[in-house]
Design an enzyme around this catalytic site. Structure first.
Site, PDB file in Angstrom:
ATOM      1  N   CYS A 144      31.990  40.442  34.168  1.00  0.00           N
ATOM      2  CA  CYS A 144      32.743  39.510  33.544  1.00  0.00           C
ATOM      3  C   CYS A 144      31.491  38.581  33.839  1.00  0.00           C
ATOM      4  O   CYS A 144      30.782  38.777  33.996  1.00  0.00           O
ATOM      5  CB  CYS A 144      34.048  38.621  34.008  1.00  0.00           C
ATOM      6  SG  CYS A 144      33.717  37.813  35.960  1.00  0.00           S
ATOM      7  N   CYS A 173      36.280  43.679  35.068  1.00  0.00           N
ATOM      8  CA  CYS A 173      35.294  44.127  35.775  1.00  0.00           C
ATOM      9  C   CYS A 173      35.243  44.307  37.091  1.00  0.00           C
ATOM     10  O   CYS A 173      36.065  44.573  37.947  1.00  0.00           O
ATOM     11  CB  CYS A 173      34.839  42.417  36.174  1.00  0.00           C
ATOM     12  SG  CYS A 173      33.789  41.878  36.901  1.00  0.00           S
ATOM     13  N   CYS A 218      35.271  35.660  40.990  1.00  0.00           N
ATOM     14  CA  CYS A 218      35.224  36.465  39.798  1.00  0.00           C
ATOM     15  C   CYS A 218      36.744  36.359  38.939  1.00  0.00           C
ATOM     16  O   CYS A 218      37.887  36.361  40.094  1.00  0.00           O
ATOM     17  CB  CYS A 218      35.353  38.418  40.185  1.00  0.00           C
ATOM     18  SG  CYS A 218      36.058  39.138  38.773  1.00  0.00           S
ATOM     19  N   HIS A 245      23.347  45.111  31.634  1.00  0.00           N
ATOM     20  CA  HIS A 245      22.235  45.897  32.614  1.00  0.00           C
ATOM     21  C   HIS A 245      21.727  45.298  33.474  1.00  0.00           C
ATOM     22  O   HIS A 245      21.384  44.566  34.354  1.00  0.00           O
ATOM     23  CB  HIS A 245      21.439  45.810  31.638  1.00  0.00           C
ATOM     24  CG  HIS A 245      21.934  47.077  30.130  1.00  0.00           C
ATOM     25  ND1 HIS A 245      22.357  45.661  29.088  1.00  0.00           N
ATOM     26  CD2 HIS A 245      21.375  48.304  29.930  1.00  0.00           C
ATOM     27  CE1 HIS A 245      22.954  47.064  28.251  1.00  0.00           C
ATOM     28  NE2 HIS A 245      22.914  48.295  28.642  1.00  0.00           N
ATOM     29  N   CYS A 290      30.585  36.730  37.090  1.00  0.00           N
ATOM     30  CA  CYS A 290      29.689  37.662  38.198  1.00  0.00           C
ATOM     31  C   CYS A 290      28.186  38.530  36.976  1.00  0.00           C
ATOM     32  O   CYS A 290      27.543  38.543  38.072  1.00  0.00           O
ATOM     33  CB  CYS A 290      30.670  39.676  38.137  1.00  0.00           C
ATOM     34  SG  CYS A 290      31.595  39.050  38.765  1.00  0.00           S
TER      35      CYS A 290
END
Length: 86
Positions: free
Chosen positions: A42, A2, A9, A20, A45
């Protein structure tokens, strides 16, 4: 890994996908920007980044760091190529 690395996280590689960026006027609802405009992140996140327009706690510095790290990985792997010198 990530590349967003927000608070909480989990960096669970099994859930890392290209997230995106649909902010800064790049794309709107129902639109997906080009793949270079994304961050490997991940599921934790990714969910936070998807809520940025709703006031999710994330700074531009986090987004820029994640984007740069992802672009460097994409270039190193040959997924993105650059022509000539700048």
């Amino acid at each position: 890994d990530c590349n967003l690395r927000l608070d909480g996280c989990r960096n669970d590689r099994a859930t890392v996908v290209l997230c995106h960026l649909r902010m800064f006027g790049i794309a709107g609802t129902g639109q997906k920007p080009h793949d270079p405009i994304g961050i490997f992140s991940c599921d934790h996140c990714h969910a936070i980044l998807d809520r940025v327009d709703d006031g999710a706690p994330i700074g531009d510095h986090d987004i820029l760091r994640g984007l740069v790290l992802t672009l460097c990985q994409q270039i190193a792997s040959g997924n993105i190529t650059c022509r000539g010198d700048a």
